[in-house]
Design a protein around this motif. Structure first.
Motif, PDB file in Angstrom:
ATOM      1  N   VAL A  62       0.833  -1.201   0.000  1.00  8.79           N
ATOM      2  CA  VAL A  62       0.000   0.000   0.000  1.00  8.79           C
ATOM      3  C   VAL A  62       0.870   1.254   0.000  1.00  8.79           C
ATOM      4  N   TYR A  65       2.260   1.661  -3.467  1.00  4.25           N
ATOM      5  CA  TYR A  65       1.167   2.064  -4.351  1.00  4.25           C
ATOM      6  C   TYR A  65       0.900   3.562  -4.219  1.00  4.25           C
ATOM      7  N   GLN A  66       0.864   4.047  -2.992  1.00  2.00           N
ATOM      8  CA  GLN A  66       0.593   5.466  -2.764  1.00  2.00           C
ATOM      9  C   GLN A  66       1.761   6.337  -3.230  1.00  2.00           C
ATOM     10  N   SER A  69       1.880   6.564  -7.098  1.00  2.00           N
ATOM     11  CA  SER A  69       0.569   6.730  -7.730  1.00  2.00           C
ATOM     12  C   SER A  69       0.650   7.591  -8.993  1.00  2.00           C
ATOM     13  N   TRP A  76      -0.100  -3.476 -10.289  1.00  2.00           N
ATOM     14  CA  TRP A  76       0.265  -3.991  -8.967  1.00  2.00           C
ATOM     15  C   TRP A  76      -0.324  -5.378  -8.736  1.00  2.00           C
ATOM     16  N   GLN A  89      -7.555  -3.318   2.246  1.00  2.00           N
ATOM     17  CA  GLN A  89      -6.441  -2.560   1.678  1.00  2.00           C
ATOM     18  C   GLN A  89      -6.024  -3.127   0.321  1.00  2.00           C
ATOM     19  N   GLU A  92      -8.653  -2.327  -2.388  1.00  2.00           N
ATOM     20  CA  GLU A  92      -8.705  -0.918  -2.768  1.00  2.00           C
ATOM     21  C   GLU A  92      -7.507  -0.454  -3.589  1.00  2.00           C
ATOM     22  N   THR A  93      -6.434  -1.232  -3.612  1.00  2.00           N
ATOM     23  CA  THR A  93      -5.203  -0.752  -4.255  1.00  2.00           C
ATOM     24  C   THR A  93      -4.648  -1.659  -5.351  1.00  2.00           C
ATOM     25  N   ASP A  95      -4.196  -4.395  -8.494  1.00  2.00           N
ATOM     26  CA  ASP A  95      -4.830  -4.738  -9.772  1.00  2.00           C
ATOM     27  C   ASP A  95      -5.051  -6.241  -9.900  1.00  2.00           C
TER      28      ASP A  95
END
Length: 229
Positions: A62, A65-66, A69, A76, A89, A92-93, A95
């Motif tokens: 995460v 990912y952030q 971005s 991902w 988590q 939401e993030t 793929d």
């Protein structure tokens, strides 16, 4: 050697293995296993053309990912075990998720996938070596798990994943992969969306590609030895 040099060498290895069994290198996607690696390493791989990155640990995945971005075309992949309290988590993030092996996790990922995102691409993990220390379903249970995943609206079944027990002999590696390859081919016949067999790492690249792998997972050969924190 730089990360870019390492990537080129791994891609050459994939192309050589594919050529040896009459396949095209373009049929095999390279997933760079970036767990425990710093952001700078991922950025170097990205600059060299790499787009698929695999993470094992939710918090680390995460955070990366952030932080990255702004690189919107990164794909991902979550390739580690999933605890139910961390499923949101991931939903939401990420793929892709490679490690579906329980009904509870599959349902939670579907329920928690944001509606503005496309369905989460998932692979069913199969324990092909019968190791008690490894996650994954038995091949005999595959039909039921396939039906479950297909019934969940926010998941898209793309194929199968496995991590066999280490084995240095290529013939034995292929022997272990054979039932999984057959299961994958059968799955493909019944579902045109199924296109991914995620098998093969540095130690069994040739056997995996000869056994129909469409995605290989390589970390150390790209990024160097794993760093522990």
């Amino acid at each position: 050697m730089s990360i870019a040099d390492n990537l080129r060498q791994v891609q050459r290895d994939i192309a050589d293995c594919a050529a040896q069994c009459g396949r095209s290198a373009s049929d095999v996607r390279l997933l760079a296993v970036s767990k425990t690696k710093p952001l700078a390493d991922l950025e170097s791989a990205y600059a060299a053309g790499q787009r698929l990155f695999g993470e094992n640990y939710v918090q680390e995945a995460v955070e990366k990912y952030q932080a990255l971005s702004h690189l919107s075309d990164i794909e991902w992949h979550f390739i580690g075990p999933i605890q139910s309290n961390k499923s949101r988590q991931i939903a939401e993030t990420m793929d892709w998720v490679h490690t579906i092996d329980r009904e509870k996790i599959a349902r939670r990922l579907s329920e928690q996938r944001p509606t503005e995102l496309p369905p989460l691409n998932v692979l069913i993990q199969v324990n092909i070596s019968g190791e008690t220390s490894k996650s994954g379903i038995e091949l005999s249970d595959l039909e039921g798990v396939v039906a479950l995943v297909k019934s969940l609206p926010n998941l898209s079944l793309r194929g199968l994943m496995a991590i066999p027990a280490p084995q240095t002999d290529m013939a034995l590696q292929r022997e272990v992969y054979a039932p999984l390859q057959q299961a994958f081919l059968t799955l493909q016949k019944n579902d045109p969306m199924v296109d991914t067999l995620s098998i093969g790492m540095s130690g069994d690249l040739a056997a995996a590609i000869a056994s129909g792998s469409t995605m290989v997972r390589v970390g150390t050969a790209i990024f160097g030895a794993r760093q522990y924190t």
